[in-house]
Design a protein around this motif. Structure first.
Motif, PDB file in Angstrom:
ATOM      1  N   ASP A  61       0.829  -1.203   0.000  1.00 48.95           N
ATOM      2  CA  ASP A  61       0.000   0.000   0.000  1.00 48.95           C
ATOM      3  C   ASP A  61       0.865   1.256   0.000  1.00 48.95           C
ATOM      4  OD1 ASP A  61      -2.644   0.836  -0.331  1.00 48.95           O
ATOM      5  OD2 ASP A  61      -2.830   1.346   1.791  1.00 48.95           O
ATOM      6  N   TRP A  62       1.993   1.229   0.717  1.00 50.91           N
ATOM      7  CA  TRP A  62       2.931   2.358   0.658  1.00 50.91           C
ATOM      8  C   TRP A  62       3.377   2.580  -0.787  1.00 50.91           C
ATOM      9  CZ3 TRP A  62       5.094   5.859   4.125  1.00 50.91           C
ATOM     10  CH2 TRP A  62       6.155   6.618   3.613  1.00 50.91           C
ATOM     11  N   ASP A  63       3.736   1.498  -1.469  1.00 50.78           N
ATOM     12  CA  ASP A  63       4.192   1.606  -2.853  1.00 50.78           C
ATOM     13  C   ASP A  63       3.100   2.199  -3.741  1.00 50.78           C
ATOM     14  OD1 ASP A  63       6.608   0.521  -2.044  1.00 50.78           O
ATOM     15  OD2 ASP A  63       6.156  -1.490  -2.814  1.00 50.78           O
ATOM     16  N   ARG A  64       1.843   1.797  -3.506  1.00 51.29           N
ATOM     17  CA  ARG A  64       0.717   2.335  -4.265  1.00 51.29           C
ATOM     18  C   ARG A  64       0.569   3.834  -3.992  1.00 51.29           C
ATOM     19  NH1 ARG A  64      -3.872   4.255  -3.173  1.00 51.29           N
ATOM     20  NH2 ARG A  64      -3.846   3.612  -0.993  1.00 51.29           N
ATOM     21  N   MET A  65       0.634   4.218  -2.712  1.00 53.11           N
ATOM     22  CA  MET A  65       0.508   5.634  -2.354  1.00 53.11           C
ATOM     23  C   MET A  65       1.659   6.447  -2.926  1.00 53.11           C
ATOM     24  SD  MET A  65      -0.918   5.685   1.542  1.00 53.11           S
ATOM     25  CE  MET A  65      -0.628   4.046   2.174  1.00 53.11           C
ATOM     26  N   ALA A  66       2.857   5.904  -2.871  1.00 50.75           N
ATOM     27  CA  ALA A  66       4.024   6.614  -3.400  1.00 50.75           C
ATOM     28  C   ALA A  66       3.894   6.824  -4.901  1.00 50.75           C
ATOM     29  CB  ALA A  66       5.299   5.850  -3.065  1.00 50.75           C
ATOM     30  N   ALA A  67       3.331   5.835  -5.602  1.00 57.83           N
ATOM     31  CA  ALA A  67       3.133   5.980  -7.039  1.00 57.83           C
ATOM     32  C   ALA A  67       2.042   7.009  -7.340  1.00 57.83           C
ATOM     33  CB  ALA A  67       2.761   4.633  -7.659  1.00 57.83           C
ATOM     34  N   GLN A  68       0.997   7.019  -6.538  1.00 57.76           N
ATOM     35  CA  GLN A  68      -0.127   7.925  -6.768  1.00 57.76           C
ATOM     36  C   GLN A  68       0.150   9.340  -6.269  1.00 57.76           C
ATOM     37  OE1 GLN A  68      -3.843   6.429  -5.258  1.00 57.76           O
ATOM     38  NE2 GLN A  68      -5.013   8.125  -6.094  1.00 57.76           N
ATOM     39  N   PHE A  69       0.853   9.473  -5.150  1.00 55.42           N
ATOM     40  CA  PHE A  69       1.086  10.768  -4.514  1.00 55.42           C
ATOM     41  C   PHE A  69       2.580  10.999  -4.332  1.00 55.42           C
ATOM     42  CE2 PHE A  69      -2.890   8.981  -2.783  1.00 55.42           C
ATOM     43  CZ  PHE A  69      -3.791   9.879  -3.328  1.00 55.42           C
ATOM     44  N   GLY A  70       3.356  10.808  -5.385  1.00 52.66           N
ATOM     45  CA  GLY A  70       4.809  10.850  -5.308  1.00 52.66           C
ATOM     46  C   GLY A  70       5.383  12.076  -4.634  1.00 52.66           C
ATOM     47  N   ALA A  71       4.910  13.265  -5.013  1.00 53.59           N
ATOM     48  CA  ALA A  71       5.453  14.496  -4.442  1.00 53.59           C
ATOM     49  C   ALA A  71       5.180  14.578  -2.945  1.00 53.59           C
ATOM     50  CB  ALA A  71       4.858  15.718  -5.149  1.00 53.59           C
ATOM     51  N   LEU A  72       4.014  14.135  -2.549  1.00 49.01           N
ATOM     52  CA  LEU A  72       3.638  14.177  -1.142  1.00 49.01           C
ATOM     53  C   LEU A  72       4.471  13.207  -0.305  1.00 49.01           C
ATOM     54  CD1 LEU A  72       1.693  15.233   1.014  1.00 49.01           C
ATOM     55  CD2 LEU A  72       0.097  13.456   0.327  1.00 49.01           C
ATOM     56  N   MET A  73       4.764  12.040  -0.858  1.00 52.59           N
ATOM     57  CA  MET A  73       5.486  11.007  -0.119  1.00 52.59           C
ATOM     58  C   MET A  73       7.004  11.207  -0.184  1.00 52.59           C
ATOM     59  SD  MET A  73       2.880   9.323   0.959  1.00 52.59           S
ATOM     60  CE  MET A  73       3.395   7.712   1.516  1.00 52.59           C
ATOM     61  N   SER A  74       7.447  12.063  -1.071  1.00 53.93           N
ATOM     62  CA  SER A  74       8.875  12.317  -1.240  1.00 53.93           C
ATOM     63  C   SER A  74       9.509  12.796   0.062  1.00 53.93           C
ATOM     64  CB  SER A  74       9.074  13.362  -2.335  1.00 53.93           C
ATOM     65  OG  SER A  74      10.446  13.651  -2.491  1.00 53.93           O
ATOM     66  N   GLY A  75      10.639  12.227   0.406  1.00 56.95           N
ATOM     67  CA  GLY A  75      11.348  12.619   1.618  1.00 56.95           C
ATOM     68  C   GLY A  75      10.856  11.913   2.870  1.00 56.95           C
ATOM     69  N   ARG A  76       9.843  11.084   2.732  1.00 53.35           N
ATOM     70  CA  ARG A  76       9.309  10.335   3.871  1.00 53.35           C
ATOM     71  C   ARG A  76       9.821   8.908   3.813  1.00 53.35           C
ATOM     72  NH1 ARG A  76       8.130  15.020   5.948  1.00 53.35           N
ATOM     73  NH2 ARG A  76       6.547  16.109   4.781  1.00 53.35           N
ATOM     74  N   ALA A  77       9.976   8.324   4.967  1.00 54.03           N
ATOM     75  CA  ALA A  77      10.355   6.915   5.044  1.00 54.03           C
ATOM     76  C   ALA A  77       9.175   6.149   5.615  1.00 54.03           C
ATOM     77  CB  ALA A  77      11.571   6.735   5.949  1.00 54.03           C
ATOM     78  N   ARG A  78       9.028   4.912   5.192  1.00 49.19           N
ATOM     79  CA  ARG A  78       7.937   4.106   5.735  1.00 49.19           C
ATOM     80  C   ARG A  78       8.408   3.374   6.976  1.00 49.19           C
ATOM     81  NH1 ARG A  78       7.556  -0.203   0.930  1.00 49.19           N
ATOM     82  NH2 ARG A  78       9.439  -1.340   1.471  1.00 49.19           N
ATOM     83  N   VAL A  79       7.465   3.195   7.879  1.00 50.94           N
ATOM     84  CA  VAL A  79       7.676   2.412   9.086  1.00 50.94           C
ATOM     85  C   VAL A  79       6.567   1.379   9.105  1.00 50.94           C
ATOM     86  CG1 VAL A  79       7.770   2.435  11.613  1.00 50.94           C
ATOM     87  CG2 VAL A  79       8.634   4.401  10.313  1.00 50.94           C
ATOM     88  N   VAL A  80       6.935   0.107   9.121  1.00 45.86           N
ATOM     89  CA  VAL A  80       5.967  -0.977   9.226  1.00 45.86           C
ATOM     90  C   VAL A  80       6.207  -1.609  10.583  1.00 45.86           C
ATOM     91  CG1 VAL A  80       5.148  -3.156   8.251  1.00 45.86           C
ATOM     92  CG2 VAL A  80       5.929  -1.317   6.726  1.00 45.86           C
TER      93      VAL A  80
END
Length: 131
Positions: A61-80
């Motif tokens: 889901d992170w990968d999906r969000m990053a593809a859809q909202f790339g600019a917004l997710m840029s510079g963020r790291a995921r924590v699972v």
């Protein structure tokens, strides 16, 4: 000329927030950077993006969000992060990389406009629903 309404207004607002957060209204995909929850200082502001039945689902889901909202997710790291409630294991998907709570709230406002449902969480603490 006709005035934009509904979804067009929401999209324009989301683009404006994205631009203010990232300097651009569109972004490209980059490889996900993941931070282990046990390496994060207690009290660090994170934004929870969802809870999942598996770590793999959270990462997908992170990968999906990053593809859809790339600019917004840029510079963020995921924590699972694995957690348990009522004897049932689940995995929290959180975003890491905020300067402070105000930065996390601004991110929440942008993802809320993008129709995601985040809330601010403090590692090992209670989260605050953003609406």
């Amino acid at each position: 000329p006709a005035r934009p309404t509904g979804d067009l207004v929401a999209q324009a607002a989301a683009n404006a927030v994205l631009a203010s957060l990232t300097g651009t209204a569109s972004g490209g995909g980059t490889a996900a950077r993941e931070v282990a929850a046990d390496t994060i200082t207690p009290g660090t502001r994170l934004v929870q993006l969802g809870a999942y039945d598996s770590a793999e689902s959270a990462r997908a889901d992170w990968d999906r969000m990053a593809a859809q909202f790339g600019a917004l997710m840029s510079g963020r790291a995921r924590v699972v992060q694995e957690a348990e409630s009522g004897g049932r294991a689940f995995w929290r998907l959180r975003a890491h990389g905020f300067a402070d709570e105000a930065d996390a709230r601004q991110f929440c406002a942008a993802v809320t406009l993008a129709q995601m449902q985040p809330f601010i969480a403090s590692l090992f603490g209670i989260g605050h629903r953003f609406q």
